[in-house]
Design a protein around this motif. Structure first.
Motif, short mmCIF file in Angstrom:
data_model
loop_
_atom_site.label_atom_id
_atom_site.label_comp_id
_atom_site.label_asym_id
_atom_site.label_seq_id
_atom_site.Cartn_x
_atom_site.Cartn_y
_atom_site.Cartn_z
N HIS A 69 -12.63 4.57 62.70
CA HIS A 69 -10.74 5.13 61.45
C HIS A 69 -10.82 6.74 61.40
O HIS A 69 -11.85 7.37 60.51
N LEU A 70 -9.77 7.26 61.40
CA LEU A 70 -10.17 9.11 60.70
C LEU A 70 -8.94 9.40 59.80
O LEU A 70 -7.82 8.11 59.83
N ALA A 71 -9.34 10.33 59.19
CA ALA A 71 -8.04 10.41 58.21
C ALA A 71 -8.03 12.38 58.72
O ALA A 71 -9.41 12.70 58.74
N LEU A 72 -7.31 13.16 58.68
CA LEU A 72 -6.96 14.33 59.21
C LEU A 72 -6.22 15.49 57.58
O LEU A 72 -5.46 14.40 57.61
N LEU A 73 -6.92 15.95 57.16
CA LEU A 73 -6.59 16.68 55.72
C LEU A 73 -6.47 18.39 56.24
O LEU A 73 -6.55 18.64 57.12
N ARG A 74 -5.12 18.69 56.28
CA ARG A 74 -4.38 19.81 57.49
C ARG A 74 -4.37 20.45 55.77
O ARG A 74 -3.41 20.70 55.06
N ALA A 75 -4.68 22.03 56.12
CA ALA A 75 -4.55 23.30 55.22
C ALA A 75 -3.91 24.20 55.59
O ALA A 75 -4.01 24.41 57.43
N GLU A 76 -2.91 24.96 55.76
CA GLU A 76 -2.33 26.25 55.95
C GLU A 76 -1.72 27.22 55.18
O GLU A 76 -0.92 27.18 54.22
N ALA A 77 -1.84 28.38 55.13
CA ALA A 77 -1.41 29.16 54.07
C ALA A 77 -0.97 30.60 55.24
O ALA A 77 -1.18 31.30 55.80
N VAL A 78 -0.02 31.21 54.74
CA VAL A 78 0.19 33.08 55.16
C VAL A 78 -1.13 34.15 54.99
O VAL A 78 -1.60 34.71 56.07
N ASP A 79 -2.26 33.26 53.42
CA ASP A 79 -3.28 34.35 53.11
C ASP A 79 -4.21 34.12 54.72
O ASP A 79 -4.62 33.17 54.53
N GLY A 80 -4.97 34.34 55.21
CA GLY A 80 -5.82 33.85 56.51
C GLY A 80 -7.18 33.32 56.28
O GLY A 80 -7.82 32.08 56.95
N ASP A 81 -7.86 33.68 54.75
CA ASP A 81 -9.16 32.82 54.56
C ASP A 81 -9.06 31.67 53.79
O ASP A 81 -9.63 30.89 53.94
N ALA A 82 -8.00 31.67 52.83
CA ALA A 82 -7.52 30.74 52.19
C ALA A 82 -7.24 28.82 52.48
O ALA A 82 -8.22 27.96 51.98
N PRO A 83 -6.77 28.30 54.14
CA PRO A 83 -7.26 27.67 54.73
C PRO A 83 -8.49 26.41 54.12
O PRO A 83 -8.70 25.68 54.07
N LEU A 84 -8.99 27.63 55.43
CA LEU A 84 -10.95 27.36 55.00
C LEU A 84 -11.35 27.75 54.34
O LEU A 84 -12.47 26.62 53.62
N GLY A 85 -11.16 28.19 53.03
CA GLY A 85 -11.82 28.31 51.53
C GLY A 85 -11.36 26.65 51.27
O GLY A 85 -12.37 26.04 49.92
N PHE A 86 -10.10 26.34 51.50
CA PHE A 86 -9.80 24.91 50.55
C PHE A 86 -10.12 23.93 51.07
O PHE A 86 -10.77 23.14 50.10
N LEU A 87 -10.16 23.89 52.17
CA LEU A 87 -10.89 22.82 53.09
C LEU A 87 -12.21 23.00 53.26
O LEU A 87 -13.02 22.17 52.46
N THR A 88 -13.15 23.73 52.33
CA THR A 88 -14.26 23.67 52.54
C THR A 88 -14.81 23.74 50.69
O THR A 88 -15.68 22.77 50.73
N ALA A 89 -13.83 23.38 50.22
CA ALA A 89 -14.00 22.97 48.43
C ALA A 89 -13.85 21.86 48.75
O ALA A 89 -14.33 20.77 48.15
N ALA A 90 -12.67 21.25 49.57
CA ALA A 90 -12.76 20.14 49.31
C ALA A 90 -13.50 19.15 50.30
O ALA A 90 -14.05 17.98 50.66
N ARG A 91 -14.58 19.54 51.18
CA ARG A 91 -15.29 18.94 51.85
C ARG A 91 -16.28 18.59 50.98
O ARG A 91 -16.75 17.55 50.96
N ASP A 92 -16.64 19.86 50.08
CA ASP A 92 -17.70 19.92 49.03
C ASP A 92 -17.94 18.68 48.17
O ASP A 92 -18.59 18.30 47.17
N ALA A 93 -16.23 18.99 47.56
CA ALA A 93 -16.05 18.17 46.64
C ALA A 93 -16.27 16.37 47.60
O ALA A 93 -16.07 15.18 46.21
N ALA A 94 -15.93 16.35 48.61
CA ALA A 94 -16.11 14.99 49.61
C ALA A 94 -17.72 14.41 49.46
O ALA A 94 -18.05 12.45 49.38
N ARG A 95 -18.61 14.98 49.56
CA ARG A 95 -19.67 14.89 49.92
C ARG A 95 -20.83 13.77 48.73
O ARG A 95 -20.73 12.85 49.72
#
Ligand code: ZN
Ligand code: ZN
Length: 728
Positions: free
Chosen positions: A633-659
């Motif tokens: 079973h899958l779920a996908l968290l997507r993020a997008e922004a004009v600022d190039g580093d923001a999406p990966l930054g947000f998703l990394t923080a989200a992953r750390d919160a999920a661990r």
């Protein structure tokens, strides 16, 4: 006892409800009533989700609701509970779920009452007019064609919205007695019922199995193209209606509704309502009310029709159940098939999922005996299954994408009076332009994508809509000549018209069917035998009946064989089988030609030699080995922004919160999206994978409030997709 508080669901991205004091003087409150409330500086329309005695805020700090819009709830308790379940399951704000479930007119605050409209209808004289009589008035001819295809008539507002100059032509049709204008609150019309053909044994068994079921009973109706699934639907609908109950029929595309609507109306002889995005707001509201109040025993609709209230729903039918367009791809990302199954389960009624190429999910459910598997093996009416051949194009010269043997096959079928369908899943003239001097290709400035060349001399981005004229010289080196690379449907259409000057060549893709009514007009030219060759994209493969087609050709099967998406092989196989199903549906035997550079590819070989069921079996084994759906079973968290580093930054923080919460859920990523830049925004994603659905949902439940509260969340646009169909 203090006055109750209203707990309101408001369409905002915030995953919570908002407490209000009721407006003065209103006493009897029920969940499901709409209410206008102050929200920030605006007045918005919300829905009462619950009544409460206490709030986190003291009463004197609560705002008062402005007015109540409904005397009774919009939805029966059953549907209200389903919508609440859907908000929980897809982890989506309840206010947005409620808004998705109502017609636009109700979202805008209109009363839930039938709307009176000026409508045009074709007259008896209009029905019999010779087409030649209107040859000099193409606009009148086109309007008459649309009216002929719409037994309920068409709203003047809708006709004017599609064509600003329609009014004059409509008046001339009325003056000539070919059309009539009327002003009335619309209700679906009934035409006299007609008898259907006798069923073959497999069809009869399927009808008996469904009709004899009691309580919740899901069926997978697995029937090759042309095996007569629609006849099974019609007989089941007729029985349900005769028993005084209602039927919901869901189809993937608006383009499929006119044909099917006509068949249901003619067979059942009762009002059949339609709901899809091609209707004006007032028409949609009227159809929705007709179903809710029980005046329309049958509703035919696309995806969101699954949320329509019924007075007494007795049967759900979902055709082309494998089709990805049942999944909403933005906002509230629900899957209409899965919601329909849940609705049938809660109502304890049967549901029939039909397809010639069932999804791996539904086949898995059938193997697990959760669904009953009904097979329709034969083509109805004794039609012969088409011959499918792989045409190895390695080392063969290709002229505009076509090999000589395919050209010869087209000529052969045309000479024998057959129609030919040529399938190519690329719109436009050519996929892009290349500089002959420096090798630079024309790219979109806002997306990681080529600009597609159109015959009209324009370059267009299929992802953000950006468009510009073709430059006279290469903009990169300033001197190079720009040449088209590869083939799209426009180029193929042009080439086929040159090769077969005696045949009418028609193109069916999203570009040629953009105007309302143009698809119906194209289909009409196919059915009356005028067209010789049809060139088109996957639109052509979706359920349309082309009894005159004897040859179906797939110009390029290689495209789908090398994709990163885990569903690509399944999609390709479904597409090939669906395209093949268009050939030889009547008494004439059909032929299918698949051009490929990979004639030994196991998927293609298995599909062609052993058929879809064996292919699906192998594909399921592969999914099981990789723990992908339906085994994981899958779920996908997507993020997008004009600022190039923001999406990966947000998703990394989200992953750390999920661990710390993960418990059996794998966190894959974050990684950049397959198309990293789109419409000027940078995109990334985090995939969650679990063997147990419950573990995934436990994590999402605990995790989303943390994700919402992350400081990095304010720098991106993010969304969650539960059971994603596309992994980008
Ligand atoms: Zn150049
Ligand atoms: Zn673009």
């Amino acid at each position: 006892m203090p006055e109750p508080l209203l707990r309101i669901a408001i369409p905002t991205p915030l995953r919570r409800l908002f407490d209000y004091l009721p407006p003065r003087g209103e006493v009897a409150w029920l969940p499901g009533q709409r209410v206008r409330v102050p929200f920030g500086r605006r007045q918005v329309i919300g829905v009462v989700a619950a009544l409460a005695v206490d709030s986190d805020l003291p009463r004197d700090r609560l705002k008062q609701a402005t007015e109540r819009l409904d005397d009774t709830p919009l939805w029966p308790a059953e549907l209200l509970a389903l919508l609440t379940w859907a908000a929980d399951y897809y982890h989506h704000p309840l206010g947005e779920v409620f808004a998705t479930a109502m017609p636009v007119a109700l979202r805008d605050g209109r009363a839930a009452e039938p709307v009176t409209q000026l409508r045009y209808r074709v007259t008896e004289a209009g029905r019999t007019v010779a087409p030649a009589g209107l040859a000099r008035a193409p606009r009148q001819a086109a309007l008459l064609g649309r009216l002929l295809a719409s037994p309920d008539g068409l709203a003047a507002a809708q006709l004017a919205a599609d064509d600003g100059d329609a009014r004059g032509a409509l008046q001339r049709l009325v003056d000539r007695g070919l059309a009539a204008a009327e002003s009335l609150p619309w209700a679906p019309v009934a035409v006299p019922a007609s008898a259907g053909p006798a069923l073959n044994p497999a069809q009869a068994d399927a009808v008996e199995a469904v009709a004899g079921a009691t309580g919740f009973a899901p069926f997978l109706l697995d029937g090759v193209t042309g095996s007569g699934k629609t006849e099974v639907y019609l007989q089941l609908a007729a029985r349900t209606v005769a028993a005084g109950r209602q039927v919901l029929v869901l189809v993937p595309e608006i383009g499929l509704t006119p044909q099917l609507l006509a068949r249901f109306r003619e067979r059942l002889g009762v009002p059949v309502a339609a709901l899809h995005s091609g209707l004006a707001d007032g028409e949609r509201l009227n159809a929705w009310l007709a179903v809710r109040d029980g005046r329309a025993p049958v509703l035919l609709g696309t995806r969101s029709a699954v949320f329509t209230p019924f007075r007494d729903l007795g049967l759900v039918i979902l055709d082309e159940e494998h089709d990805a367009s049942f999944k909403q791809q933005d906002g509230f990302r629900y899957h209409a098939r899965d919601v329909a199954v849940m609705r049938a389960s809660r109502l304890a009624i049967p549901i029939v999922l039909g397809s010639a190429t069932p999804s791996l999910e539904s086949l898995h459910n059938a193997r697990q005996r959760r669904y009953r598997h009904l097979l329709l093996p034969a083509r109805a009416g004794g039609a012969v299954a088409p011959r499918i051949g792989l045409l190895d194009v390695r080392h063969r010269p290709l002229k505009e994408g076509l090999s000589e043997p395919l050209r010869a096959a087209i000529a052969h079928h045309l000479a024998k009076g057959g129609q030919v369908l040529v399938f190519l899943n690329r719109r436009g003239y050519a996929p892009t332009l290349l500089c002959h001097d420096c090798g630079e290709v024309q790219r979109c400035r806002r997306c990681d994508a080529h600009l597609v060349l159109y015959a009209a001399g324009r370059l267009r981005c299929h992802h953000c809509g950006h468009e510009r004229p073709v430059p006279p010289r290469c903009p990169a080196c300033g001197t190079g000549e720009l040449r088209p690379v590869g083939h799209g449907t426009e180029r193929l259409e042009q080439h086929l018209a040159e090769q077969f000057p005696d045949a009418v060549v028609l193109r069916v893709d999203r570009d040629s069917t953009r105007r309302k009514g143009s698809m119906e007009a194209l289909l009409e030219r196919v059915h009356n035998g005028e067209a010789g060759v049809l060139v088109g994209t996957q639109m052509l493969a979706k359920g349309h009946d082309f009894p005159g087609v004897t040859l179906a050709a797939i110009v390029d099967a290689d495209h789908g064989l090398f994709s990163a998406d885990f569903r690509a092989a399944e999609r390709m196989a479904q597409l090939i089988v669906q395209v093949a199903g268009r050939a030889g549906r009547a008494e004439r035997p059909g032929e299918v030609v698949i051009q490929t550079h990979c004639p030994e590819h196991p998927l293609l070989v298995q599909l062609v030699n052993e058929g879809y069921p064996r292919f699906a079996e192998a594909a399921l084994a592969e999914r099981q080995a990789t723990a992908f759906p339906p085994y994981g079973h899958l779920a996908l968290l997507r993020a997008e922004a004009v600022d190039g580093d923001a999406p990966l930054g947000f998703l990394t923080a989200a992953r750390d919160a999920a661990r710390p919460l993960a418990g059996g859920v794998h966190l894959l990523g974050p990684v950049p999206a397959p198309m990293e830049r789109r419409a000027g925004r940078v995109r990334a994603q985090l995939l969650l994978q679990a063997d147990q659905r419950a573990a995934l949902h436990r994590l999402l439940e605990a995790w989303l409030p943390l994700v919402e509260a992350l400081p990095a969340a304010r720098k991106v646009r993010w969304s969650l997709d539960v059971d994603p169909v596309e992994l980008y």
